[in-house]
Write a protein that holds these residues in place. Structure first.
Motif, PDB file in Angstrom:
ATOM      1  N   SER A  69       0.850  -1.190   0.000  1.00  0.00           N
ATOM      2  CA  SER A  69       0.000   0.000   0.000  1.00  0.00           C
ATOM      3  C   SER A  69       0.884   1.238   0.000  1.00  0.00           C
ATOM      4  O   SER A  69       2.085   1.174   0.294  1.00  0.00           O
ATOM      5  CB  SER A  69      -0.912   0.016   1.226  1.00  0.00           C
ATOM      6  N   PHE A  70       0.302   2.388  -0.307  1.00  0.00           N
ATOM      7  CA  PHE A  70       1.081   3.631  -0.297  1.00  0.00           C
ATOM      8  C   PHE A  70       1.672   3.899   1.081  1.00  0.00           C
ATOM      9  O   PHE A  70       2.776   4.422   1.204  1.00  0.00           O
ATOM     10  CB  PHE A  70       0.217   4.802  -0.761  1.00  0.00           C
ATOM     11  N   SER A  71       0.939   3.525   2.123  1.00  0.00           N
ATOM     12  CA  SER A  71       1.461   3.760   3.465  1.00  0.00           C
ATOM     13  C   SER A  71       2.688   2.901   3.740  1.00  0.00           C
ATOM     14  O   SER A  71       3.599   3.313   4.473  1.00  0.00           O
ATOM     15  CB  SER A  71       0.385   3.501   4.521  1.00  0.00           C
ATOM     16  N   MET A 102       4.045  10.327  -3.843  1.00  0.00           N
ATOM     17  CA  MET A 102       2.992  10.043  -2.875  1.00  0.00           C
ATOM     18  C   MET A 102       3.591   9.525  -1.569  1.00  0.00           C
ATOM     19  O   MET A 102       3.185   9.930  -0.469  1.00  0.00           O
ATOM     20  CB  MET A 102       2.024   9.003  -3.444  1.00  0.00           C
ATOM     21  N   SER A 103       4.571   8.626  -1.690  1.00  0.00           N
ATOM     22  CA  SER A 103       5.229   8.070  -0.507  1.00  0.00           C
ATOM     23  C   SER A 103       5.887   9.181   0.302  1.00  0.00           C
ATOM     24  O   SER A 103       5.788   9.211   1.538  1.00  0.00           O
ATOM     25  CB  SER A 103       6.277   7.036  -0.934  1.00  0.00           C
ATOM     26  N   LEU A 106       3.188  11.417   2.070  1.00  0.00           N
ATOM     27  CA  LEU A 106       2.588  10.737   3.214  1.00  0.00           C
ATOM     28  C   LEU A 106       3.569  10.635   4.376  1.00  0.00           C
ATOM     29  O   LEU A 106       3.195  10.837   5.538  1.00  0.00           O
ATOM     30  CB  LEU A 106       2.124   9.345   2.807  1.00  0.00           C
ATOM     31  N   PHE A 205      -0.925  -0.998  -4.153  1.00  0.00           N
ATOM     32  CA  PHE A 205      -1.098   0.458  -4.264  1.00  0.00           C
ATOM     33  C   PHE A 205      -2.204   0.829  -5.256  1.00  0.00           C
ATOM     34  O   PHE A 205      -2.421   2.006  -5.527  1.00  0.00           O
ATOM     35  CB  PHE A 205       0.224   1.172  -4.586  1.00  0.00           C
ATOM     36  N   HIS A 209      -8.542   4.241  -3.761  1.00  0.00           N
ATOM     37  CA  HIS A 209      -7.976   5.525  -4.153  1.00  0.00           C
ATOM     38  C   HIS A 209      -8.641   6.702  -3.444  1.00  0.00           C
ATOM     39  O   HIS A 209      -7.991   7.719  -3.191  1.00  0.00           O
ATOM     40  CB  HIS A 209      -8.044   5.706  -5.672  1.00  0.00           C
ATOM     41  N   LEU A 212      -6.989   6.974  -0.166  1.00  0.00           N
ATOM     42  CA  LEU A 212      -5.638   7.502  -0.399  1.00  0.00           C
ATOM     43  C   LEU A 212      -5.681   9.008  -0.618  1.00  0.00           C
ATOM     44  O   LEU A 212      -4.892   9.746  -0.031  1.00  0.00           O
ATOM     45  CB  LEU A 212      -5.018   6.814  -1.611  1.00  0.00           C
ATOM     46  N   GLU A 213      -6.590   9.470  -1.463  1.00  0.00           N
ATOM     47  CA  GLU A 213      -6.680  10.902  -1.742  1.00  0.00           C
ATOM     48  C   GLU A 213      -6.876  11.701  -0.462  1.00  0.00           C
ATOM     49  O   GLU A 213      -6.213  12.718  -0.237  1.00  0.00           O
ATOM     50  CB  GLU A 213      -7.826  11.183  -2.709  1.00  0.00           C
TER      51      GLU A 213
END
Length: 288
Positions: A69-71, A102-103, A106, A205, A209, A212-213
């Motif tokens: 995931s993005f996190s 994005m990473s 965050l 990822f 979404h 995520l946004e």
């Protein structure tokens, strides 16, 4: 060799011997080799550049639990930033394209919102904003998925697929660069060198979404460090409305439009991109 948040091994190429540390984080489906020319420019300018394969990409570890995931990528970015700060005595600048941007957002937002203070000395976002054009995302992810299982008979066939996807870009004389993003499998097929679970797993990822946004919008609001957004003027993802929103969220941020580039700005117009980054980094001074 570096370590991510889960103790996962991350492989990096290092350019330069000393100076301001700079982390270069590629986009989804890419590898550290996407940053070669930019990293060389940074090193010549006196920086210490780390071009990093993110988890599940290139030569870095494919994590056993499939957490992409993005996190998860953000936690890796934070872990590497702390390591580089300990090694050099300076918080690194981060330059992130798409997934890497994005990473970075965050990670920095989480650090500042938690009261721990800045994680990075500055952030450069390459054609990525908290909200993007979903059709552009679907096009990119569609290309990544299209031949991920089947692969290619040879590197030339992969080059044809890339040329069809990026018809605006001049075809290179050699396949050497592309070969670094592929691996030959026991069945004789060449496949992209990233873990398929980055797109297809339960914690990929490509999921959630909208969640995520919202998370990235909140992270952007917390950013206090110097920031630069570099947009490809013909980007499939970042439209002018997305830029305006980002500049409202991060009013101190600088913005540059690379007119002839699409989403892969560094690959489409590397000299213009590198000049913009060097100018921004140079303004930060030697003790960023």
């Amino acid at each position: 060799m570096l370590k991510g948040a889960a103790g996962n091994t991350l492989v990096a190429d290092v350019f330069g011997d000393a100076g301001q540390p700079v982390m270069l984080l590629h986009g989804g489906g890419q590898t550290r080799h996407a940053w070669g020319r930019t990293a060389e420019h940074l090193a010549r300018a006196g920086a210490l550049a780390y071009a990093i394969d993110q988890r599940g990409h290139g030569d870095s570890e494919w994590v056993a639990d499939g957490h992409y995931s993005f996190s998860d990528f953000a936690d890796d970015a934070a872990a590497v930033a702390r390591t580089l700060a300990e090694r050099t005595g300076k918080r690194p600048i981060t330059i992130g394209a798409s997934l890497g941007g994005m990473s970075s957002l965050l990670a920095e937002g989480k650090s500042e919102r938690s009261g721990k203070g800045p994680l990075f000395a500055a952030i450069v976002l390459v054609d990525i904003t908290p909200r993007v054009d979903r059709s552009g995302v679907e096009k990119i992810q569609g290309f990544m998925r299209e031949r991920s299982a089947e692969g290619f008979a040879n590197v030339a066939e992969a080059a044809d697929a890339v040329a069809a996807y990026l018809p605006h870009r001049k075809r290179p004389r050699s396949h050497d660069g592309l070969r670094k993003n592929l691996r030959l499998h026991p069945d004789g097929r060449w496949r992209w060198h990233w873990d398929p679970r980055v797109l297809q797993g339960e914690r990929s990822f490509a999921q959630n979404h909208l969640v995520l946004e919202a998370a990235v919008v909140e992270a952007a609001k917390a950013i206090t460090v110097p920031a630069l957004l570099v947009r490809g003027g013909s980007s499939e993802l970042v439209q002018e409305a997305h830029v305006r929103e980002f500049l409202e969220l991060v009013p101190h941020a600088e913005y540059i439009d690379v007119a002839e580039a699409r989403h892969m700005v560094a690959g489409d117009s590397n000299d213009l991109f590198s000049d913009a980054v060097l100018d921004f980094v140079g303004k930060l001074g030697p003790n960023a």
